[in-house]
Structure formats: C-alpha cells, structure tokens
Design a protein around this motif. Structure first.
Motif, PDB file in Angstrom:
ATOM      1  N   GLN A 193      79.748  42.087 -29.519  1.00 38.80           N
ATOM      2  CA  GLN A 193      78.662  43.240 -30.109  1.00 38.80           C
ATOM      3  C   GLN A 193      78.197  44.487 -29.974  1.00 38.80           C
ATOM      4  OE1 GLN A 193      76.404  43.995 -25.911  1.00 38.80           O
ATOM      5  NE2 GLN A 193      74.569  42.862 -27.039  1.00 38.80           N
ATOM      6  N   ALA A 194      79.429  45.150 -29.822  1.00 39.98           N
ATOM      7  CA  ALA A 194      79.708  46.655 -30.310  1.00 39.98           C
ATOM      8  C   ALA A 194      79.842  46.481 -32.121  1.00 39.98           C
ATOM      9  CB  ALA A 194      80.774  47.100 -29.961  1.00 39.98           C
ATOM     10  N   ALA A 195      80.322  45.593 -32.196  1.00 38.28           N
ATOM     11  CA  ALA A 195      80.741  45.564 -34.129  1.00 38.28           C
ATOM     12  C   ALA A 195      80.258  44.787 -34.841  1.00 38.28           C
ATOM     13  CB  ALA A 195      81.369  45.116 -33.922  1.00 38.28           C
ATOM     14  N   ALA A 196      79.022  44.049 -34.373  1.00 35.88           N
ATOM     15  CA  ALA A 196      78.453  43.178 -35.587  1.00 35.88           C
ATOM     16  C   ALA A 196      76.869  43.761 -36.388  1.00 35.88           C
ATOM     17  CB  ALA A 196      77.743  42.460 -34.067  1.00 35.88           C
ATOM     18  N   PRO A 197      76.235  44.642 -35.115  1.00 36.98           N
ATOM     19  CA  PRO A 197      75.267  45.544 -36.240  1.00 36.98           C
ATOM     20  C   PRO A 197      76.392  46.072 -37.291  1.00 36.98           C
ATOM     21  CG  PRO A 197      74.760  46.134 -33.741  1.00 36.98           C
ATOM     22  CD  PRO A 197      76.246  44.709 -33.860  1.00 36.98           C
ATOM     23  N   ALA A 198      77.664  46.240 -37.502  1.00 35.06           N
ATOM     24  CA  ALA A 198      77.715  47.063 -38.820  1.00 35.06           C
ATOM     25  C   ALA A 198      78.468  46.323 -39.636  1.00 35.06           C
ATOM     26  CB  ALA A 198      79.673  47.527 -38.412  1.00 35.06           C
ATOM     27  N   TYR A 238      77.365  42.995 -39.672  1.00 39.97           N
ATOM     28  CA  TYR A 238      76.215  42.669 -40.396  1.00 39.97           C
ATOM     29  C   TYR A 238      75.074  43.606 -41.582  1.00 39.97           C
ATOM     30  CZ  TYR A 238      72.311  38.801 -41.309  1.00 39.97           C
ATOM     31  OH  TYR A 238      71.711  37.600 -41.477  1.00 39.97           O
ATOM     32  N   ALA A 239      75.947  44.833 -41.878  1.00 39.15           N
ATOM     33  CA  ALA A 239      75.268  45.766 -42.488  1.00 39.15           C
ATOM     34  C   ALA A 239      75.970  45.665 -43.733  1.00 39.15           C
ATOM     35  CB  ALA A 239      75.139  47.255 -42.197  1.00 39.15           C
ATOM     36  N   VAL A 240      77.144  45.362 -43.854  1.00 42.52           N
ATOM     37  CA  VAL A 240      77.629  45.343 -45.322  1.00 42.52           C
ATOM     38  C   VAL A 240      77.296  44.024 -45.846  1.00 42.52           C
ATOM     39  CG1 VAL A 240      79.603  44.759 -46.119  1.00 42.52           C
ATOM     40  CG2 VAL A 240      80.165  45.898 -43.970  1.00 42.52           C
ATOM     41  N   ALA A 241      77.222  43.221 -45.021  1.00 38.93           N
ATOM     42  CA  ALA A 241      76.639  41.506 -46.019  1.00 38.93           C
ATOM     43  C   ALA A 241      75.653  41.894 -45.783  1.00 38.93           C
ATOM     44  CB  ALA A 241      76.746  40.341 -44.675  1.00 38.93           C
ATOM     45  N   SER A 260      72.491  40.781 -31.560  1.00 38.77           N
ATOM     46  CA  SER A 260      72.969  42.009 -32.075  1.00 38.77           C
ATOM     47  C   SER A 260      72.664  42.456 -33.291  1.00 38.77           C
ATOM     48  CB  SER A 260      74.568  42.537 -31.288  1.00 38.77           C
ATOM     49  OG  SER A 260      74.868  42.138 -30.184  1.00 38.77           O
ATOM     50  N   ALA A 261      72.869  41.559 -34.666  1.00 35.25           N
ATOM     51  CA  ALA A 261      73.168  41.380 -36.176  1.00 35.25           C
ATOM     52  C   ALA A 261      71.759  41.912 -36.077  1.00 35.25           C
ATOM     53  CB  ALA A 261      73.294  40.912 -36.566  1.00 35.25           C
ATOM     54  N   MET A 262      70.827  40.895 -35.104  1.00 37.61           N
ATOM     55  CA  MET A 262      69.196  40.588 -35.844  1.00 37.61           C
ATOM     56  C   MET A 262      68.562  41.399 -35.036  1.00 37.61           C
ATOM     57  SD  MET A 262      68.171  38.004 -37.916  1.00 37.61           S
ATOM     58  CE  MET A 262      69.605  38.330 -38.395  1.00 37.61           C
ATOM     59  N   ALA A 263      68.847  42.059 -33.990  1.00 37.66           N
ATOM     60  CA  ALA A 263      68.471  43.334 -32.875  1.00 37.66           C
ATOM     61  C   ALA A 263      68.570  44.618 -34.476  1.00 37.66           C
ATOM     62  CB  ALA A 263      69.178  43.282 -31.386  1.00 37.66           C
ATOM     63  N   ALA A 264      69.325  44.985 -34.612  1.00 38.13           N
ATOM     64  CA  ALA A 264      69.572  45.914 -35.380  1.00 38.13           C
ATOM     65  C   ALA A 264      68.680  45.605 -36.907  1.00 38.13           C
ATOM     66  CB  ALA A 264      70.994  46.124 -35.549  1.00 38.13           C
ATOM     67  N   ALA A 315      73.736  37.613 -46.005  1.00 41.75           N
ATOM     68  CA  ALA A 315      73.401  38.224 -45.104  1.00 41.75           C
ATOM     69  C   ALA A 315      73.464  36.481 -44.174  1.00 41.75           C
ATOM     70  CB  ALA A 315      72.713  39.082 -44.306  1.00 41.75           C
ATOM     71  N   LEU A 316      72.251  36.043 -44.646  1.00 36.58           N
ATOM     72  CA  LEU A 316      71.709  34.608 -43.661  1.00 36.58           C
ATOM     73  C   LEU A 316      72.723  33.661 -43.351  1.00 36.58           C
ATOM     74  CD1 LEU A 316      67.425  34.603 -44.793  1.00 36.58           C
ATOM     75  CD2 LEU A 316      68.524  34.933 -42.220  1.00 36.58           C
ATOM     76  N   ALA A 317      73.494  33.191 -44.650  1.00 40.44           N
ATOM     77  CA  ALA A 317      74.521  32.603 -45.019  1.00 40.44           C
ATOM     78  C   ALA A 317      75.317  33.082 -43.653  1.00 40.44           C
ATOM     79  CB  ALA A 317      74.599  32.564 -45.974  1.00 40.44           C
ATOM     80  N   LEU A 318      75.638  33.951 -43.700  1.00 40.17           N
ATOM     81  CA  LEU A 318      77.091  34.779 -42.801  1.00 40.17           C
ATOM     82  C   LEU A 318      76.663  34.214 -41.147  1.00 40.17           C
ATOM     83  CD1 LEU A 318      79.780  35.563 -41.768  1.00 40.17           C
ATOM     84  CD2 LEU A 318      78.209  38.117 -41.520  1.00 40.17           C
TER      85      LEU A 318
END
Length: 372
Positions: A330-335, A337-340, A211-215, A348-351
C-alpha cells in the motif's frame, strides 16, 4: 459502536490529508510533497506494527487494542494540530501509522470474532459498511470544520472524537475479552502455510490496486477524456458503489462463501477498465463504479475469508499476518502506478487489471483448512 469507531478512524487517517494536506502545508510554508511522503511513512509504520497488534489482540483482547489505537490517534492528531514547524507536522502524520496498525478493520473484525466466532460474517460486513462512512463523510466534515475554524481545528476535532467518543466506547461498551494468550506470543508460533501465503498475495494485490485508485482516480478519469469537474463527480461513485455492495452482502450474500465474494471482487475493476477504454469519456465513470464494488467486497472478504478458511482460533493474529504484506504494498503502489499513468491511461488500466485477473486465478487455490 464498532462501525462508528471505524468511520472516525478512517476519516482521521486514510482520508484526512485529501482535504488537509494543502491548507496545513501552505500555512507552514511548504509544499504537499513532504506531507504525502510522511503519509507513506505512516503506511510503513502501520505495516511494521500490524503483526504486533495481532499479538496484542491475543494477549489482552481486541477492545483494549482499539482503546490503545484511539490514544495513538489522539497523540498524532494533537501533534499535527499544534505543529509550529513542518517537521512536527510530518512527524504527526507518520505517527498516524501507529493508530492505523491497531485501530482499523483488522482489530474491529477480531472483536466481532471474539463475540460471535464463525457466525461473525454478517457483522463484519455491517461494520465494514459503517466504516465506509469515514470515506463518504470524512472529507466533507473536515472541509466544513476547516472553513469554520481553520486547519488546526480539524486535527483537534478528530482528536477530540477519538478521546471523548471512541475511547469510552472501547473501554466501557465493547466486551472486554482477556485474550487467548497470557504469555508473550512470537509471530513464528503461527506457521505460514501455503494457503496463508496465497491469501497474503491475494490481498496485497487488492490493496495495491485500491491504493493506486485512491491516489490517482480523478487524474485517470481526466486522462480518459473527462473534464476536471466531471471527473471529481465521477470519482465519488467509488465510495457510493463500495457502500452499496456492502449492503448487498449484508442483506443477500451473507450466507455465501467468502471465496465467492473475493472472486467476484476481482472482476469488477477489469470490467470497468475494459468498458472505459472501449467507450472513452462516456464509459470512464465505470472505472470508479467497478473499483468501488471491488473495494466493498474485498473489505468484507479481508475479514470473512480468513475466518472461514482457518476458523476463529487465533483469528486476530492470523489475519494480521495475512494483511501485513498488503500494508507494505500500500505504501509503494501509488508511486508505481503514477509511472504507468505517465505512459498512458491504457497502460495504467492494463497493469491494475492484470493484477486483478491474477488475483482471480489465485482465488481458486483457497480451500477451508485447519489452523497451522
């Protein structure tokens, strides 16, 4: 037929707003923020309803649950198509979650298990491959309809496909199993075994990274040094890689244990991330390739691994339970990942790589088990 239905379902839900959020929001005089917030709401609705979809599969069979999801998609999409006000549009987006809970891979895989039992592995990979066309073709089809007839026609177009193509397939072509349970089934009738818990954690991590990658993939590639134009092209490699690896699973790896498939999938993203950090803009596309390979294998594993480990008995219910935590994540992951990503692309990639490596370690705890 199942693969066609899955392509339409994904194109009209997960991949719909990538093209349609901007024109629909602009036409109704709002920004895209409320629309994407509504999409997060749809993911939450899907997470809440997924266990109940599993119960329904046991009671009435997967084909009827797919038919109900088609009707849910029709209602949501028509509401979006005729929306006179932003609130109606956003409510329609939220209601997509009802269709997503019952109409995506989990239910389609349950239909295959009803038909083929333990021998459904190859069919699961095939349906996953065809369903991936929803990502590969959904955006360009929506864009073409948008250019020809406007934003409302796009929502109406997908609603019509659900009503006049997918619904008849579910009701007349797919085998109409009556389900395994006649009485009301409570979620508690399947105990959460340690293996189920570990598997749920595994797929929650997978869905978080996906989900993070898709966003954020195009932005991530730009931050790694690519131009906006090249990043958009490179991001498309994710869908192509996902389809290619699904084809590999169908033709070469279909006899392998799905634990191997899941374990291999966890290493693709960290490998691509490492090469991207070392090589900069030249290696940045490898993030998209690695994530696509991971997505392809994990989509197959999400259907085949519970089948192999727990067997075909009560498959639909058990798989729904295992994937429910993933839908919340899935609902929370994009937000998150945006912080990282705001800190740096390396962080971000390390996370995301750390999550994948944790999944790799966790995969060694999976063993074939008797149903609980």
């Amino acid at each position: 037929m199942l693969g066609l239905g899955q392509a339409v379902a994904f194109a009209s839900s997960y991949y719909l707003l990538g093209v349609m959020a901007d024109p629909a929001a602009a036409a109704l005089g709002i920004g895209t923020g409320p629309v994407f917030l509504a999409l997060s709401g749809a993911f939450l609705v899907s997470a809440v309803l997924t266990p109940y979809a599993g119960q329904a599969i046991e009671r009435v069979g997967g084909a009827r649950v797919l038919a109900a999801s088609n009707l849910a998609f029709v209602v949501a999409l028509l509401m979006m198509a005729v929306a006179p006000h932003p609130l109606v549009l956003c409510l329609g987006v939220v209601l997509l979650g009802v269709g997503m809970a019952a109409g995506l891979y989990g239910t389609a895989f349950a239909v295959l298990v009803e038909m083929q039992g333990q021998g459904a592995r190859r069919a699961i990979a095939a349906v996953s491959l065809l369903g991936a066309l929803g990502g590969a073709l959904g955006w360009p089809i929506s864009r073409e309809v948008l250019d020809l007839a406007g934003w409302r026609a796009v929502f109406g177009f997908w609603a019509a496909l659900h009503l006049f193509v997918c619904l008849p397939i579910a009701l007349t072509i797919l085998p109409q199993h009556k389900g395994q349970m006649k009485a009301a089934v409570d979620v508690s009738t399947i105990r959460w075994s340690p293996t189920m818990i570990r598997m749920a954690i595994f797929f929650a991590g997978a869905w978080a990274v996906a989900s993070a990658m898709a966003a954020h993939l195009p932005r991530l590639l730009v931050d790694l040094g690519m131009t906006v134009e090249r990043a958009a092209w490179a991001a498309g490699l994710m869908a192509a890689s996902a389809m290619a690896v699904r084809l590999l699973d169908i033709t070469v790896l279909h006899r392998s244990h799905p634990i191997l498939t899941a374990r291999l999938a966890t290493l693709f993203h960290p490998t691509g991330a490492l090469l991207a950090v070392l090589l900069g803009a030249v290696g940045a596309p490898l993030v998209a390739v690695g994530q696509g390979l991971a997505n392809g294998f994990l989509s197959v594993a999400s259907g085949a691994l519970p089948l192999k480990v727990f067997g075909a008995e009560r498959y639909g219910m058990r798989q729904a339970l295992i994937l429910t935590p993933a839908r919340y994540v899935q609902a929370a992951a994009p937000a998150v990942y945006a912080v990282a990503l705001n800190v740096s692309p390396g962080v971000a990639l390390a996370l995301s790589s750390a999550i994948c490596l944790g999944m790799f370690a966790l995969s060694f705890s999976f063993r074939d088990a008797s149903p609980a």
